[in-house]
Scaffold this active site. Structure first.
Site, PDB file in Angstrom:
ATOM      1  N   LYS A  35       0.844  -1.216   0.000  1.00  0.00           N
ATOM      2  CA  LYS A  35       0.000   0.000   0.000  1.00  0.00           C
ATOM      3  C   LYS A  35       0.871   1.255   0.000  1.00  0.00           C
ATOM      4  O   LYS A  35       2.065   1.193   0.317  1.00  0.00           O
ATOM      5  CB  LYS A  35      -0.898  -0.015   1.241  1.00  0.00           C
ATOM      6  CG  LYS A  35      -0.120   0.101   2.562  1.00  0.00           C
ATOM      7  CD  LYS A  35      -1.001  -0.081   3.779  1.00  0.00           C
ATOM      8  CE  LYS A  35      -0.173   0.038   5.056  1.00  0.00           C
ATOM      9  NZ  LYS A  35      -0.945  -0.386   6.248  1.00  0.00           N
ATOM     10  N   ARG A 133     -10.535   0.517  14.404  1.00  0.00           N
ATOM     11  CA  ARG A 133     -10.607   1.022  13.025  1.00  0.00           C
ATOM     12  C   ARG A 133     -11.664   0.199  12.293  1.00  0.00           C
ATOM     13  O   ARG A 133     -12.772   0.060  12.778  1.00  0.00           O
ATOM     14  CB  ARG A 133      -9.235   0.946  12.346  1.00  0.00           C
ATOM     15  CG  ARG A 133      -8.171   1.741  13.092  1.00  0.00           C
ATOM     16  CD  ARG A 133      -6.958   2.132  12.262  1.00  0.00           C
ATOM     17  NE  ARG A 133      -6.383   1.096  11.429  1.00  0.00           N
ATOM     18  CZ  ARG A 133      -5.116   1.068  11.006  1.00  0.00           C
ATOM     19  NH1 ARG A 133      -4.289   2.027  11.378  1.00  0.00           N
ATOM     20  NH2 ARG A 133      -4.669   0.109  10.235  1.00  0.00           N
ATOM     21  N   TYR A 263      16.125  30.799   5.763  1.00  0.00           N
ATOM     22  CA  TYR A 263      14.998  31.544   6.351  1.00  0.00           C
ATOM     23  C   TYR A 263      15.052  31.611   7.864  1.00  0.00           C
ATOM     24  O   TYR A 263      15.289  30.606   8.541  1.00  0.00           O
ATOM     25  CB  TYR A 263      13.676  30.875   5.970  1.00  0.00           C
ATOM     26  CG  TYR A 263      13.357  30.903   4.498  1.00  0.00           C
ATOM     27  CD1 TYR A 263      13.339  32.104   3.783  1.00  0.00           C
ATOM     28  CD2 TYR A 263      13.049  29.730   3.822  1.00  0.00           C
ATOM     29  CE1 TYR A 263      13.017  32.119   2.427  1.00  0.00           C
ATOM     30  CE2 TYR A 263      12.731  29.739   2.471  1.00  0.00           C
ATOM     31  CZ  TYR A 263      12.718  30.934   1.782  1.00  0.00           C
ATOM     32  OH  TYR A 263      12.409  30.945   0.457  1.00  0.00           O
ATOM     33  N   MET A 311      11.603  24.653   0.901  1.00  0.00           N
ATOM     34  CA  MET A 311      10.803  23.801   0.016  1.00  0.00           C
ATOM     35  C   MET A 311      11.676  22.985  -0.941  1.00  0.00           C
ATOM     36  O   MET A 311      11.415  21.816  -1.194  1.00  0.00           O
ATOM     37  CB  MET A 311       9.827  24.664  -0.789  1.00  0.00           C
ATOM     38  CG  MET A 311       8.812  23.854  -1.576  1.00  0.00           C
ATOM     39  SD  MET A 311       7.768  24.869  -2.622  1.00  0.00           S
ATOM     40  CE  MET A 311       6.772  25.710  -1.415  1.00  0.00           C
TER      41      MET A 311
END
Ligand SMILES: *Cc1c(COP(=O)(O)O)cnc(C)c1O
Length: 367
Positions: A35, A133, A263, A311
């Site tokens: 998955k 769940r 930053y 980023m």
């Protein structure tokens, strides 16, 4: 410039290591969990290799993932366990995808699909033994078992399995869940049902509770060479990391003391030094909150990313070390710098680190 190297040889080796471990007393089947893009490793490549290695089942969360596997020509047994109320079970039954059944409604919809195709569906009854769940509770189980029995008798479904999932809260909680699972199995057998595979444990339970392996175990993180425990013991179990994340230094520069870096100036150079620029950021999945804590390896030396991860890039103060553009930067995936180390720096778990890797990384498959 940025690369995830996925070592399928190590994947095969981890499968073999885990098989040896579980097959001490009887033959236990292995479901390989692929998955979430095989925990970030690449679902199709991983599934193909596991199929070549003779995996017994592949496990996915949802039908979209099962569909992608079948479309790519994967013919192994596949189990999918997380269904949308609108999921198309006709596709699943037609393409031999085993389906978890967590409710009467799902059973009804699966039976309809089977009617439409004139073909029985293979189901695994999912029991909620205490994770909260999906799965039926033990209270709801009796009525579901009656419905399953009539669906079996009318040839609509085949009960391939019954399963549950541990909460991994502690030994006491896990043992209580194992006892509840045994109770669910007894109820199902009393209702006249039998199963090809009963399965409960994922990687952690498989390693911790030999008595709870039944006919099959479901392995995810261990196949990817990582420990399911927080104490970074993968090597002790003989598991080898499958994913290695690297990048190249794109620029270096000499700067004086007192320069603010990246930053927010989380870091200011304490003296004249060399800064190395690395083109990986949170867009690639490198956690921003690992700024000032995560380490990387450049030319076999460890450096802390002391400034803010951005980023697209981060900067490392390499002091007077000889680092030049083009040098390789290892983010994780070697013996002395693991996904666990980055997970610790980001206050998360190794699962999240590998699964979130993506963005502009290119993937290379070796082994
Ligand atoms: C993800 C998952 C697994 C695999 O867990 P690991 O800890 O990675 O081995 C097994 N079973 C179910 C139901 C899962 O959702």
């Amino acid at each position: 410039m940025r690369k995830l190297t996925v070592d399928l040889g190590n994947l095969a080796s981890n499968l073999s290591t885990m098989r040896k471990l579980v097959n001490t007393e009887s033959e236990v089947k292995v479901l390989g969990v692929v998955k979430a893009n095989a925990y970030g490793h690449g679902m199709l490549e991983v599934a193909k290799r596991l199929e070549q290695e003779g995996i017994d089942f592949l496990g996915v969360a949802d039908l979209e993932e099962a569909r992608a596997l079948r479309s790519a020509g994967i013919s192994s047994r596949i189990l999918a366990w997380l269904h949308d109320p609108k999921d198309d079970f006709v596709y699943a039954v037609k393409h031999d995808v085993d389906l978890a059944v967590s409710s009467s409604d799902q059973l009804l919809r699966i039976s309809r699909a089977s009617d439409e195709l004139g073909k029985p569906a293979r189901i695994h009854i999912k029991v909620d033994t205490g994770l909260g769940r999906n799965g039926v509770t033990l209270t709801e189980l009796d009525s579901l078992l009656g419905e399953v029995k009539s669906a079996v008798d009318s040839g609509k479904v085949i009960t391939s399995g019954i399963f549950s999932h541990l909460s991994s809260t502690g030994v006491q909680e896990d043992l209580a869940q194992i006892a509840k699972f045994d109770e669910a199995i007894s109820k199902a057998e009393a209702a006249g049902l039998s199963f090809e595979v009963r399965h409960l444990t994922a990687s952690d339970g498989t390693l911790s509770y030999p008595q709870a392996r039944y006919e099959m175990v479901r392995l995810g993180v261990a196949l990817y060479g990582l420990s399911p425990f927080s104490d970074n013991r993968a090597k002790e179990f003989g598991l080898k990391p499958v994913m290695k994340a690297t990048a190249t230094v794109v620029q270096t520069k000499r700067v004086p003391a007192g320069e603010g870096v990246s930053y927010g100036y989380l870091y200011k150079t304490p003296r004249e030094t060399t800064l190395a620029l690395v083109p990986v950021g949170y867009a690639e999945g490198l956690p921003r909150n690992a700024s000032t804590k995560a380490e990387v390896l450049i030319n076999d030396r460890k450096f802390v990313i002391q400034s803010r991860i951005a980023m697209d890039q981060f900067v490392v103060d390499v002091g007077d070390a000889s680092v030049t553009p083009g040098d390789e930067v290892i983010l994780f995936g070697t013996e002395n710098l693991t996904a666990d180390d980055l997970a610790d720096a980001a206050e998360t778990i190794n699962y999240e680190i590998v699964t979130r890797m993506g963005g502009r990384f290119t993937r290379e498959y070796i082994g």
